[in-house]
Design an enzyme around this catalytic site. Structure first.
Site, mmCIF file in Angstrom:
data_model
loop_
_atom_site.group_PDB
_atom_site.id
_atom_site.type_symbol
_atom_site.label_atom_id
_atom_site.label_comp_id
_atom_site.label_asym_id
_atom_site.label_seq_id
_atom_site.Cartn_x
_atom_site.Cartn_y
_atom_site.Cartn_z
ATOM 1 N N CYS A 130 -11.617 -28.932 6.656
ATOM 2 C CA CYS A 130 -10.440 -28.137 6.283
ATOM 3 C C CYS A 130 -9.204 -29.023 6.164
ATOM 4 C CB CYS A 130 -10.209 -27.058 7.339
ATOM 5 S SG CYS A 130 -8.752 -26.039 7.023
ATOM 6 N N GLY B 40 -11.238 4.047 0.385
ATOM 7 C CA GLY B 40 -12.158 4.823 1.213
ATOM 8 C C GLY B 40 -13.388 4.064 1.663
ATOM 9 N N CYS C 117 -6.060 -27.685 6.260
ATOM 10 C CA CYS C 117 -4.878 -26.996 6.778
ATOM 11 C C CYS C 117 -4.193 -27.871 7.816
ATOM 12 C CB CYS C 117 -5.253 -25.639 7.387
ATOM 13 S SG CYS C 117 -5.720 -25.669 9.121
ATOM 14 N N GLN D 266 -11.437 7.207 -5.268
ATOM 15 C CA GLN D 266 -12.038 7.751 -4.051
ATOM 16 C C GLN D 266 -13.418 8.311 -4.400
ATOM 17 O OE1 GLN D 266 -11.009 7.393 -1.068
ATOM 18 N NE2 GLN D 266 -8.824 6.854 -1.239
ATOM 19 N N HIS E 164 -5.131 -21.601 10.190
ATOM 20 C CA HIS E 164 -6.428 -22.106 9.736
ATOM 21 C C HIS E 164 -7.246 -21.011 9.051
ATOM 22 C CE1 HIS E 164 -10.385 -23.858 9.502
ATOM 23 N NE2 HIS E 164 -10.808 -22.713 10.016
ATOM 24 N N ASP F 271 0.868 -1.177 0.000
ATOM 25 C CA ASP F 271 0.000 0.000 0.000
ATOM 26 C C ASP F 271 0.909 1.232 0.000
ATOM 27 O OD1 ASP F 271 0.943 0.379 2.533
ATOM 28 O OD2 ASP F 271 -0.954 0.044 3.544
ATOM 29 N N SER F 272 0.316 2.409 -0.030
ATOM 30 C CA SER F 272 1.125 3.609 -0.251
ATOM 31 C C SER F 272 1.458 4.333 1.043
ATOM 32 C CB SER F 272 0.355 4.572 -1.139
ATOM 33 O OG SER F 272 -0.855 4.937 -0.488
ATOM 34 N N ASP G 252 -7.763 -7.576 0.642
ATOM 35 C CA ASP G 252 -6.807 -7.786 1.737
ATOM 36 C C ASP G 252 -7.526 -7.439 3.024
ATOM 37 O OD1 ASP G 252 -6.549 -4.696 1.306
ATOM 38 O OD2 ASP G 252 -5.558 -5.100 3.220
ATOM 39 N N CYS H 46 -5.793 -28.158 11.311
ATOM 40 C CA CYS H 46 -6.962 -29.048 11.382
ATOM 41 C C CYS H 46 -6.576 -30.515 11.196
ATOM 42 C CB CYS H 46 -8.002 -28.652 10.334
ATOM 43 S SG CYS H 46 -8.791 -27.081 10.727
HETATM 44 ZN ZN LIG Z 1 -8.023 -25.639 9.146
#
Ligand SMILES: [Zn+2]
Ligand SMILES: [Zn+2]
Lengths: 571, 571
Positions: free
Chosen positions: B307, B219, B309, B192, B338, B96-97, B269, B312
C-alpha cells in the site's frame, strides 16, 4: 558543576525580569527556550499527527513513563529502536519518571524506600516502580531527557510530610543517576518542598550536588492557589544554577506559562491545549473562544485571524462549531492543532522579545489578552471557569446542571429525574439498620465474624454506597464491628462518572472510594481492615452470578416493600 | 431519455462480465467509475482530513441529509455557500435523501403520503420530511448529486408492502424532481422492490420515465442473504439504462463491491472502512488484518507492504497496534486512512482492468484475497465476521452480535456479558412461584382480589418481564387468576430498544407488550382484563416513589439471596 550533556547556552536575559532565552542540544535536535512541550502520554499527542506537531513548532514532546511501562512496555521500544522511530517523531522527547502518576493513584499503591508498589491497570500485575525501573524504562524508551523518580505530594502537604518527600526524592535522585550507567541520555533532578521556601532551598541544594543536566520544579499545579504557585516558582527558580535548563512540571495555561517565564523558567508541559480542544475551547489572540457557542454557528471567520496554523488557514468557525457540537474526531484534531500552535507561537514571541530585550512590554500586553474571555463575543452571563480538568457536562443519559444560585445537580435526561448526590448519614434512612447489622456478636472477634454482605442495586452517583461506607467508618471508630463487603451491581456507571469528573460540586465524593471503585472495580479501605467495596458492571441477570452472597441488606430497593420477600423460596 | 446533466460517457465494457468503466462530470469534478464514496455523515469523514481523502483518491463523498438537516441545518449551508467550502472539500458530494435514516428509526416516526414525520434528536422538534423538504435541504447543502426521497423497507418485506413502498417512492420521485426547480444539481432515482424481480422491474420502468441523471439500487444491504443481494443487484442493474451511472446504496465490503461491479454497478458507498478502522481491522493485500492481535505487537512491518497510503509509508504495525489498543484517536485516523486508500486502490485496479479488458482475470484473483483472513498470521480459532454494515447494531452500551451459525446475541459492551433474550416459561425459574402467587383465594372473584404487584428490577431485553406475562397468560387460560401488575424499574432501556429494533432475531419479542411499554410506558392486555405492565425509567432512587406497591415478588434480584430480607424492618 559538571559539564551539561545538553550544551546549554544562555543567550539573553530580559531587563527587569528573570526571563531568559537559551539554546541546548539534545541527542536529536537543537532546542530554543523558552519552550512548551505538548504531552504525548501514550507516545501520541491526542489526535495530532507528528508532522503537524513538527510544522507548528513542537521541539520536545513529553511522554509518560508510567503509561508506556504498562503499554506497550519497554520491550517494544527496545525492539523498535526507541520512541522516535516508534512514533515517527523527528524532534526530541522528554520522559517523566512515573512518580506523578503513581502518587496520584489514591488508594492503589504503597510506598517504601525501595520504590512505589502499584497495580497495573492493563493486566493487574503488581509492579514495584523503583528509581532503577523508572530509569531502565526511560532508557528503553530512548528519550532525550529523563526525569528522576520523585515522590510527589500535594503542594498543600504539611512540613513534616514535605520534608520526608524531598528527602526520599534526594535519595532516589542518587539512585536514578547511578541507574543511568553509560547512557548518553540527559537527566533532570526535581526540586520538591511543597510551599515551604526553606524546604525548596534544602531540596535544590541537595540536588545541585549531583551532576544533573537540568532541574525541574515539581509538586506545583496540584491544588495550590495561583499566587502560591507563582511565589514558590519564583523562589525555586532563583535557587537553580544559571547554566542549566529549568523546567516547571505540569504548568499550565498560557498565562501561567507567561508568568513562570517572567520568574525564570525555561520549559513547560501541560495537557491543557489538547484537553480543552476536545470541549471546544480555543486560546486566541482575541481571548478565549468557546467554539460551541451559538454565536459561532454561522461565522465564516477563522478561529483566530492572527494565527497561521492550518486549522485557521483553512476552516471557518462555523465548521469547527459543527464538528465540536457533533463530537467529530476531526473537531478535536483541528482545535488541538490550533491550541498547540498558539502555545508555540506565544513561546516564539516571548523568546524573540527576550532576545530583543523588550520582554517586559510584551509581558504586560500578553497578560491582558491571555486572561481575557472572548473579546469579540463577550459572554454576558456568569459561567463556571473555562479551564478545568473536567470532562463534559454530559455522560450517557446523565447531565450536569449548573443553575446559578442553586446546588449543582445531576439529571437523568430521559426521565428528567435528579440523581441523589449526598451521603449524609444522619439523613440516610438505612443508617440505623446498617449499624445494627454491623454489631459484632458478643463472642466473636472481627476476624471470626461473618462479613456483612450488602448489595447496592441503585449505584446512581454512589450516594447510598458512600453513606454505607461512612456509617461503617463511624461505627468502627466506636469499637470493633463486623467486616463489611459492599457490592454495587449496575448496568450504567454514567451518573457516577459524571459526578466524579465534577467532584468539586459534590463534596461527598471527596471520599476516595468512589474514584477507585470506578477505575478498578474494587476498593479496600487502607485504614479499616474489614471494609471493601466491589463494583460489578453489566445487566443484573448476567453479573449476579459473580456477586458474593448471601446479602443481608440490599440498598436501593424501593421503600414500599412492606413484607419480607424472597426470590428463591415460593410464597 | 433526456440528456444527462452528468455528461456520462461509457468508456469500456468488460468481456464476460457486466463490469463497465465510465466518466461523468459533476458541478465540481470529473469522476471516473467504478468508484467508492467514503461516507461523511456529518460533513466530515470520521477522523479524516479532507486533504488526506483527496490524496488517497476520494472523488465523491457521501453526506447524510437527515443528519445535516438537524445539525447544522440548511441555513448554515446557505450562509457558508454549501458543503464544499464548509468542509473545504475540493471533490464532489452526493447527498442521500434521509429516507434510509427515517425508516430506520424504529418507533419514532409516522408515515403518510405527504412524507415522514419524525422527532429531532437535537431539539425534540417534530419534523415532516417530505420530498420537497429533502430536496430543499439537499439544494442548500449544495451537493453535486441529490437522491430522491424514497420509502425504505426491509429487503425481506412481503410483496404487498414492497409494492406499496415502490409506488409511494415513484410518486415521491415525481415530487422530488419538481422540487429541484432550476437547480443545476443532478438527481438520481432509487429503484425499490425488495427481493421481487418483477417489482424491481416495475420500479425501474416507472423511474426511467423520469429525467433522472442516474439510478440507485435501494433497499439492499439491510438484512438479506449475500446471494439474494447479488441476484437482486444483477437483475436490477440489467434493467437500468446504459447511459446513466448506477449506484448500489450502502454496499459494502471490498468483496461486495467487486461482486457488484461484475454485475454492472458503477458507484458505491459504505461506512465500513472507517467503522472497522476504529476497532483495528484493516483490509490489506494479504487479507484482513486485526491489528489488535498480539502477533503485531513487535512488528516493524507496515500494515500493508503493497500500500502507498501515508500510514503504510510511515508507521509500523507495532505503533498502530499500540494506538488501537490504547484507543488513541490517531489510531482510528491512520487505520481509516489506510482502509479508504485500500478501497480506492481496488477501484483503480478494477477500472484499469476494465479499460484493458482483463477484468475477469482480476475478478478471480481479487475474490480470493478479498475473502481471506490474515494470510501471514492466520487466526486459528473461529471468529465472528468483522463487517456489519447496519447502523443499528449498537445502542448505548449494547451491541447486537450476529455470528454465522449461532443465534443473534445482545452483548453489554463494557462488561462483555450477554443479555438474556428468551422468555421460555418452562425454563424460567420463577414460573412456579408466580403461578402460586396468581392463585385466586377460594372466596374471591378476580375483581375482588388484591392485584399481584411485581417489580422487575432487571429489565434487560424484557426476558423476565415477558416470561411473567406468558405465565399469566397460561395460568389465566386455565381459570380465573388474580390481576397482575408488572412494574419494570430501570435506568437504561437500551438493551430492549436494540432487541426490538432487530425483532426478527428475537422471537419472544413478537409479543407486542414490549413494543408498547417501551413506546408508551404502559401496556394493558386487550384480551386479559387483569394484566398490565408499566415501565418506569430513571435512577431507582428517583423513580421508586412512583412505583405502585407493595410488591409481592421482585424479578431480577440476584438468586443468591438465601433468606428473606427487608429494607424497612431492622434486622
Ligand atoms: Zn495503507
Ligand atoms: Zn490557528
Amino acid at each position: 558543576m559538571s559539564p551539561s550533556r545538553l550544551d546549554f547556552r544562555l543567550e539573553a536575559r530580559a531587563s527587569g525580569s528573570r526571563a531568559r532565552a537559551a539554546t541546548f542540544r539534545t541527542l536529536h535536535t537543537t532546542v530554543r527556550t523558552p519552550l512548551f512541550m505538548p504531552v504525548g502520554t501514550q507516545a501520541t499527542v491526542k489526535a495530532q499527527l507528528p508532522e503537524s506537531l513538527h510544522e507548528s513548532g513542537s521541539q520536545i514532546l513529553l511522554a509518560n513513563t508510567y503509561h508506556l511501562l504498562l503499554r506497550p512496555g519497554p520491550e517494544v521500544f527496545q525492539k523498535m529502536g526507541g520512541i522516535h522511530p516508534f512514533m515517527q517523531w523527528p524532534g526530541s522527547v522528554l520522559t517523566d519518571s512515573g512518580g506523578y502518576q503513581i502518587f496520584s493513584l489514591p488508594h492503589s499503591r504503597s510506598m517504601r524506600e525501595e520504590g512505589a508498589v502499584f497495580q497495573s491497570y492493563v493486566d493487574g500485575r503488581r509492579i514495584l516502580l523503583s528509581p532503577e525501573l523508572s530509569i531502565e524504562t526511560q532508557m528503553a524508551i530512548g528519550s532525550d531527557i529523563m526525569m528522576v523518580l520523585d515522590q510527589c505530594i500535594p503542594s498543600t502537604a504539611d512540613e513534616k510530610a514535605a520534608r520526608a518527600a524531598l528527602q526520599i526524592t534526594q535519595r532516589w535522585a542518587v539512585r536514578s543517576l547511578a541507574a543511568r550507567k553509560d547512557s548518553p541520555q540527559s537527566m533532570f533532578g526535581i526540586v520538591q518542598g511543597a510551599l515551604y521556601p526553606h524546604l525548596r532551598q534544602e531540596s535544590a541544594e541537595g540536588l545541585m550536588q549531583l551532576p544533573f543536566d537540568g532541574f525541574a520544579i515539581g509538586g506545583l499545579a496540584v491544588g495550590e492557589a495561583k499566587q502560591e504557585r507563582e511565589d514558590t516558582c519564583e523562589v525555586t527558580a532563583a535557587l537553580l544554577p544559571e547554566d542549566r535548563p529549568r523546567y516547571l512540571m505540569g504548568v499550565g495555561t498560557p498565562l501561567d506559562v507567561l508568568e513562570a517565564v517572567h520568574r525564570g523558567v525555561d520549559m513547560f508541559d501541560c495537557i491543557i491545549p489538547t484537553q480543552v480542544a476536545k470541549h471546544g475551547t480555543a486560546f486566541t489572540s482575541r481571548g478565549m473562544v468557546q467554539i460551541r457557542r451559538t454565536v459561532h454557528k454561522f461565522s465564516d471567520r477563522p478561529l483566530d485571524p492572527a494565527c497561521t496554523c492550518s486549522a485557521c488557514q483553512k476552516y471557518s468557525r462555523a465548521y469547527l462549531h459543527h464538528l465540536v457540537k457533533t463530537q467529530e474526531p476531526l473537531g478535536w484534531q483541528l482545535m488541538g492543532q490550533h491550541n498547540i500552535h498558539f502555545y508555540h507561537q506565544l513561546m516564539r514571541e516571548i523568546r524573540q522579545s527576550i532576545l530583543e530585550d523588550c520582554f517586559l512590554k510584551l509581558y504586560e500586553e500578553k497578560r491582558q489578552i491571555l486572561q481575557a474571555e472572548d473579546l469579540d463575543f463577550p459572554v454576558t452571563q456568569e459561567r463556571p471557569p473555562v479551564i478545568s480538568p473536567d470532562h463534559g457536562h454530559r455522560i450517557g443519559d446523565y447531565e450536569l446542571q449548573l443553575d446559578p444560585g442553586k446546588p449543582a445537580r445531576i439529571v437523568h435526561v430521559t426521565s428528567g429525574k435528579t440523581v441523589p448526590t449526598e451521603a449524609d448519614i444522619h439523613q440516610w434512612p438505612q443508617a440505623a439498620q446498617l449499624a445494627l447489622h454491623l454489631r459484632l456478636p458478643a463472642d466473636q472477634s472481627p476476624e471470626e465474624a461473618t462479613p456483612l454482605i450488602i448489595w447496592d442495586l441503585d449505584l446512581g452517583a454512589a450516594d447510598s454506597a458512600l453513606a454505607a461506607i461512612l456509617v461503617y467508618e463511624e461505627e468502627s471508630s466506636k469499637g470493633p464491628v463486623r467486616p463489611m463487603h459492599l457490592v454495587s451491581l449496575t448496568e450504567d456507571v454514567s451518573a457516577l462518572r459524571l459526578a466524579l469528573s465534577h467532584k468539586r460540586y459534590f463534596a461527598y465524593l471527596r471520599h476516595g472510594a468512589a474514584d477507585t471503585v470506578l477505575r478498578r472495580g474494587h476498593w479496600k479501605s487502607r485504614y479499616r481492615e474489614g471494609l471493601s467495596w466491589t463494583l460489578l458492571q453489566g445487566p443484573l441477570a448476567a453479573i449476579q452470578a459473580q456477586a458474593p452472597g448471601p446479602a443481608e441488606m440490599i440498598l436501593g430497593l424501593p421503600e414500599t416493600i412492606s413484607e419480607p420477600i424472597s426470590t428463591t423460596a415460593s410464597a
